[in-house]
Design an enzyme around this catalytic site. Structure first.
Site, PDB file in Angstrom:
ATOM      1  N   HIS A  98       0.885  -1.174   0.000  1.00 38.05           N
ATOM      2  CA  HIS A  98       0.000   0.000   0.000  1.00 38.05           C
ATOM      3  C   HIS A  98       0.919   1.220   0.000  1.00 38.05           C
ATOM      4  O   HIS A  98       2.033   1.162   0.549  1.00 38.05           O
ATOM      5  CB  HIS A  98      -0.833   0.109   1.273  1.00 38.05           C
ATOM      6  CG  HIS A  98      -1.692  -1.078   1.601  1.00 38.05           C
ATOM      7  ND1 HIS A  98      -1.221  -2.201   2.201  1.00 38.05           N
ATOM      8  CD2 HIS A  98      -3.025  -1.275   1.444  1.00 38.05           C
ATOM      9  CE1 HIS A  98      -2.216  -3.054   2.386  1.00 38.05           C
ATOM     10  NE2 HIS A  98      -3.325  -2.522   1.930  1.00 38.05           N
ATOM     11  N   ASP A 101       2.537   1.871   3.308  1.00 32.83           N
ATOM     12  CA  ASP A 101       3.492   0.883   3.838  1.00 32.83           C
ATOM     13  C   ASP A 101       4.934   1.299   3.566  1.00 32.83           C
ATOM     14  O   ASP A 101       5.828   1.014   4.355  1.00 32.83           O
ATOM     15  CB  ASP A 101       3.320  -0.499   3.173  1.00 32.83           C
ATOM     16  CG  ASP A 101       1.922  -1.057   3.316  1.00 32.83           C
ATOM     17  OD1 ASP A 101       1.237  -0.702   4.291  1.00 32.83           O
ATOM     18  OD2 ASP A 101       1.527  -1.859   2.444  1.00 32.83           O
TER      19      ASP A 101
HETATM   20  C1  XLS Z   1      -7.541  -6.628   4.422  1.00 34.19           C
HETATM   21  C2  XLS Z   1      -7.046  -6.837   3.077  1.00 34.19           C
HETATM   22  C3  XLS Z   1      -5.888  -5.955   2.673  1.00 34.19           C
HETATM   23  C4  XLS Z   1      -5.778  -5.969   1.173  1.00 34.19           C
HETATM   24  C5  XLS Z   1      -5.039  -4.824   0.600  1.00 34.19           C
HETATM   25  O1  XLS Z   1      -8.262  -7.441   4.977  1.00 34.19           O
HETATM   26  O2  XLS Z   1      -6.739  -8.175   2.922  1.00 34.19           O
HETATM   27  O3  XLS Z   1      -4.712  -6.357   3.283  1.00 34.19           O
HETATM   28  O4  XLS Z   1      -5.218  -7.142   0.716  1.00 34.19           O
HETATM   29  O5  XLS Z   1      -5.543  -3.607   0.992  1.00 34.19           O
END
Ligand code: XLS
Ligand code: NI
Ligand code: NI
Length: 440
Positions: A98, A101
């Site tokens: 993201h 991140d």
């Molecule tokens: C949350 C999601 C997130 C997505 C990306 O539950 O899995 O991690 O994969 O935003």
């Protein structure tokens, strides 16, 4: 500086006792025309592995990481070093992140973007040096308090604009890094209560948002596959992209289905009251299977526990769907999974990934063998054979009517149904799993 004091992880086979070795994943080994690494396309998730600190609602972070004491920007740079060393040592070719991140958010959107620019430049250099690739990036439009009412489905138009600006920046990053896919997970795109929600407006706005994202991607020449990641609940009570079927209906309604596929997460499937295989099958049958977030939920817990996949039965059935789909490329298997809070050492990051990779590799081996044997295909052919001829064939080809079927039914004396022998099928699957290493 080295963050992981181990050698590159090698394949040592199923008898090895070395925790830092692969028992089933042999990257170069071919199954048919493709190597295991091509079929599995593993990816590491930046957020769980390099950003998360293993805090939970009842406890502070427990993770011990070498970069803990650094300031935010230095930390971000250290993580870039760490993830590329990690991918080298674990033989993982892809990663996902993201926006938030990889770089700290600044005091303003401009400052956040400047921080991103610095880190993206570093990542680009590392990608060029190592050949590692970005499976997907995404925008975190859910953590910050501005997204309290949602992002593209917020009741506040200013938030919609802010969310759009963040996705715009993420698409530019995707273009720059050659991201093979671009994910939308609707973190706060849902509602707590219908008592004060204009569901129609929120869904219309969400579709408008997706359309603008697609047209901006076209404008800058970004051609990665767009993916929606369904999830039924958490954080909102009702998430709009509840499951594949719901999100598929939404995409079709707004004529967006040609532009998107799905990123299917195992734990989200089970939260939706489905199996992982159900979600994969639904997507595959509709030519919408794009990528996978490889994890598993805990059967006793009703939330997104994001455990590393260790259930061979599940990975076997998942790999069956993936192989029947002709693979996942340009998608892959992204470990959206975190170590348990009690596995807090830095080496646990490696050990958890080895466990997940080996479980999927074993599932791949079993599924590949089953497909070679036409195991499921034979069962299905036999079960539905009444549709191959006579009245069944007419039904399938749309060449009959209720009137003709009534005439047909009047002439049936006894109906003979066959037993499914489902328990036999299940024990045969056990045989496949247990015998996968037997050559005789
Ligand atoms: C949350 C999601 C997130 C997505 C990306 O539950 O899995 O991690 O994969 O935003
Ligand atoms: Ni996910
Ligand atoms: Ni999740």
């Amino acid at each position: 500086m080295s963050y992981f004091d181990i050698n590159k992880v090698n394949y040592e086979g199923p008898k090895s006792n070395n925790a830092f070795s692969f028992k089933y994943y042999n990257p170069e080994e071919k199954l048919g025309n493709h190597s295991m690494s091509e079929l599995l396309r593993f990816s590491v998730a930046y957020w769980h592995t390099f950003t998360a600190d293993l805090s939970d609602p009842f406890g502070v972070g427990a993770a011990e990481r070498d970069w803990d004491s650094l300031n935010e920007m230095e930390k971000a740079k250290a993580r870039v070093e760490a993830i590329f060393e990690f991918m080298e040592k674990t033989r993982i070719d892809y990663f996902c992140f993201h926006d938030v991140d990889i770089a700290p958010e600044g005091a303003s959107l401009k400052e956040s973007n400047e921080n991103l620019d610095v880190i993206v430049e570093l990542i680009k250099e590392k990608m060029d040096q190592t050949g590692k690739k970005l499976l997907w990036n995404t925008t975190n439009n859910f953590t910050h308090e501005r997204f309290v009412h949602g992002a593209a489905t917020s009741s506040n138009a200013e938030v919609f604009a802010y969310a759009a600006a963040k996705v715009k920046k993420s698409l530019e990053i995707a273009k720059k890094l050659g991201s093979e896919n671009f994910v939308f997970w609707g973190g706060r795109e849902g509602y707590e209560s219908l008592l004060n929600t204009n569901m129609k407006l929120e869904l219309d706005n969400l579709a408008t948002f997706f359309k603008m994202a697609k047209s901006y991607a076209d404008e800058i020449g970004y051609t990665g596959q767009f993916l929606i990641e369904p999830k039924p609940k958490e954080p909102t009570t009702h998430q709009y992209d509840t499951d594949v079927a719901t999100a598929h209906a939404f995409l079709q309604k707004y004529d967006l289905d040609k532009d998107f596929k799905f990123n299917i997460e195992a734990n989200h499937a089970t939260l939706a009251g489905h199996t992982f295989q159900h979600e994969l099958r639904y997507a595959r049958d509709n030519n919408m299977l794009g990528s996978v977030d490889a994890n598993q939920g805990h059967p006793l817990l009703g939330w997104d526990t994001d455990e590393f996949p260790t259930d061979v039965y599940d990975t076997t059935l998942a790999m069956y769907e993936i192989l029947k789909n002709g693979g996942l490329a340009p998608g892959g298997l992204n470990f959206d999974a975190k170590p348990r809070r009690t596995s807090f050492k830095q080496e646990d990051l490696i050990l958890t990934h080895i466990a997940g990779m080996d479980t999927f590799a074993l599932g791949l081996r079993v599924a590949y063998k089953m497909i070679e044997d036409n195991f499921f295909e034979n069962i299905i052919d036999e079960k539905y054979k009444s549709f191959n001829e006579g009245i069944g064939k007419k039904i399938v080809e749309g060449e009959t009517s209720f009137k003709e079927l009534e005439d047909y039914a009047f002439n049936i004396n006894t109906i003979n149904n066959a037993s499914d022998h489902l328990e036999v099928i299940k024990s045969q699957i056990n045989q496949y799993i247990l015998n996968i290493n037997n050559k005789d």
